[in-house]
Design a protein around this motif. Structure first.
Motif, mmCIF file in Angstrom:
data_model
loop_
_atom_site.group_PDB
_atom_site.id
_atom_site.type_symbol
_atom_site.label_atom_id
_atom_site.label_comp_id
_atom_site.label_asym_id
_atom_site.label_seq_id
_atom_site.Cartn_x
_atom_site.Cartn_y
_atom_site.Cartn_z
ATOM 1 N N GLY A 146 -93.546 54.557 9.683
ATOM 2 C CA GLY A 146 -93.761 53.614 8.590
ATOM 3 C C GLY A 146 -92.480 53.130 7.940
ATOM 4 O O GLY A 146 -92.507 52.229 7.106
ATOM 5 N N SER A 147 -91.334 53.707 8.314
ATOM 6 C CA SER A 147 -90.074 53.402 7.632
ATOM 7 C C SER A 147 -89.638 51.952 7.830
ATOM 8 O O SER A 147 -89.151 51.311 6.895
ATOM 9 C CB SER A 147 -88.978 54.364 8.098
ATOM 10 N N ILE A 150 -91.916 49.782 5.643
ATOM 11 C CA ILE A 150 -91.602 49.932 4.216
ATOM 12 C C ILE A 150 -90.403 49.082 3.842
ATOM 13 O O ILE A 150 -90.399 48.372 2.830
ATOM 14 C CB ILE A 150 -91.358 51.415 3.877
ATOM 15 N N ARG A 151 -89.373 49.140 4.684
ATOM 16 C CA ARG A 151 -88.178 48.330 4.424
ATOM 17 C C ARG A 151 -88.512 46.843 4.499
ATOM 18 O O ARG A 151 -88.022 46.033 3.697
ATOM 19 C CB ARG A 151 -87.108 48.693 5.450
ATOM 20 N N GLU A 154 -90.471 45.780 1.341
ATOM 21 C CA GLU A 154 -89.583 45.693 0.178
ATOM 22 C C GLU A 154 -88.774 44.404 0.208
ATOM 23 O O GLU A 154 -88.581 43.754 -0.824
ATOM 24 C CB GLU A 154 -88.659 46.908 0.140
ATOM 25 N N SER A 179 -97.048 57.272 4.392
ATOM 26 C CA SER A 179 -95.763 56.845 3.828
ATOM 27 C C SER A 179 -95.869 55.455 3.216
ATOM 28 O O SER A 179 -95.349 55.206 2.119
ATOM 29 C CB SER A 179 -94.683 56.850 4.915
ATOM 30 N N ILE A 180 -96.535 54.542 3.920
ATOM 31 C CA ILE A 180 -96.677 53.179 3.412
ATOM 32 C C ILE A 180 -97.528 53.155 2.153
ATOM 33 O O ILE A 180 -97.180 52.527 1.147
ATOM 34 C CB ILE A 180 -97.277 52.268 4.492
ATOM 35 N N LEU A 183 -95.946 54.312 -1.239
ATOM 36 C CA LEU A 183 -95.030 53.391 -1.911
ATOM 37 C C LEU A 183 -95.652 52.020 -2.178
ATOM 38 O O LEU A 183 -95.250 51.329 -3.125
ATOM 39 C CB LEU A 183 -93.765 53.215 -1.064
ATOM 40 N N HIS A 184 -96.600 51.633 -1.354
ATOM 41 C CA HIS A 184 -97.202 50.299 -1.480
ATOM 42 C C HIS A 184 -98.724 50.405 -1.347
ATOM 43 O O HIS A 184 -99.304 49.994 -0.327
ATOM 44 C CB HIS A 184 -96.629 49.358 -0.420
#
Length: 232
Positions: A146-147, A150-151, A154, A179-180, A183-184
């Motif tokens: 998911g990194s 996520i970036r 953003e 993970s996603i 943060l979102h």
């Protein structure tokens, strides 16, 4: 379309035998590059059809040769922005556009480093103006850690606030969705299937391998480029 009760706004298409047949062909290690790439296009097209069920439509009156009746107009389907994460999402985006033909397209170049850090390098972002009425779809076939997404999210959220932010993928690992969503939480996720887990290298299991390499071939080692230039 199945809503996954583990998360809010996460859906899979595991109830579609046709999409599962396409996915099975993609998983098969004997599937070659051309067939794999065409499979991603086909999957994107029919996932796009299924996704339109979640969109708002406008009502209208239609004059047939015999009488007046009720109909629908495109509505949300006219206001779609697809963000393509290079390079593997290109065939998936191609399929989505066959259904969402009014879509504008943005490009993001982002790459994930090796385990265990999985550092993300974003080299390029080119996104059309984001409008309040837009359904913004981020196309990325493999939602692993998911990194990368996520970036990407953003970066895109700095460009405007759309009506919806949606991730459209082929496979997802529970770790990546966690993970996603942490943060979102507002982001919706639609995938063909949610797989079991990630391995230590960050690959989805059972997965389908490196989707980018399988769709386009293994990339040239960057250290070889000066040598190749000298040979010209």
């Amino acid at each position: 379309m199945i809503k996954d009760e583990r998360w809010e706004g996460v859906y899979s298409f595991e109830d579609s035998p046709y999409l599962m047949e396409i996915l099975s062909n993609l998983r098969d290690k004997e599937t070659g590059t051309i067939k794999f790439r065409k499979g991603l296009v086909k999957l994107g097209r029919y996932m796009g059809y299924e996704f339109t069920r979640t969109m708002d439509y406008d009502k209208l009156r239609v004059e047939t040769p015999l009488e007046t009746t009720e109909g629908v107009a495109a509505g949300d389907r006219k206001h779609v922005l697809i963000i393509t994460v290079l390079r593997v999402a290109i065939p998936l985006m191609e399929g989505l556009i066959k259904t969402l033909e009014c879509s504008r397209v943005g490009i993001v170049s982002a790459s994930r480093g090796h385990a265990p850090e999985f550092n993300i390098e974003m080299k390029y972002i080119k996104v059309p103006q984001i409008k309040p009425e837009d359904t913004l779809i981020i196309a990325d076939p493999m939602i692993a850690t998911g990194s990368t997404l996520i970036r990407t999210i953003e970066g895109i959220k700095q460009c405007g606030k759309p009506k919806r932010v949606v991730i459209m993928g082929v496979l997802a690992a529970p770790e990546g969705i966690d993970s996603i969503k942490e943060l979102h939480p507002d982001v919706e996720i639609f995938v063909a299937k949610i797989d079991r887990e990630l391995n230590k290298k960050g690959y989805i299991l059972p997965g389908l391998g490196d989707a980018g390499d399988r769709a386009f071939g293994e990339p040239l080692n960057i250290s070889m480029l000066p040598l190749m230039h000298n040979l010209e």
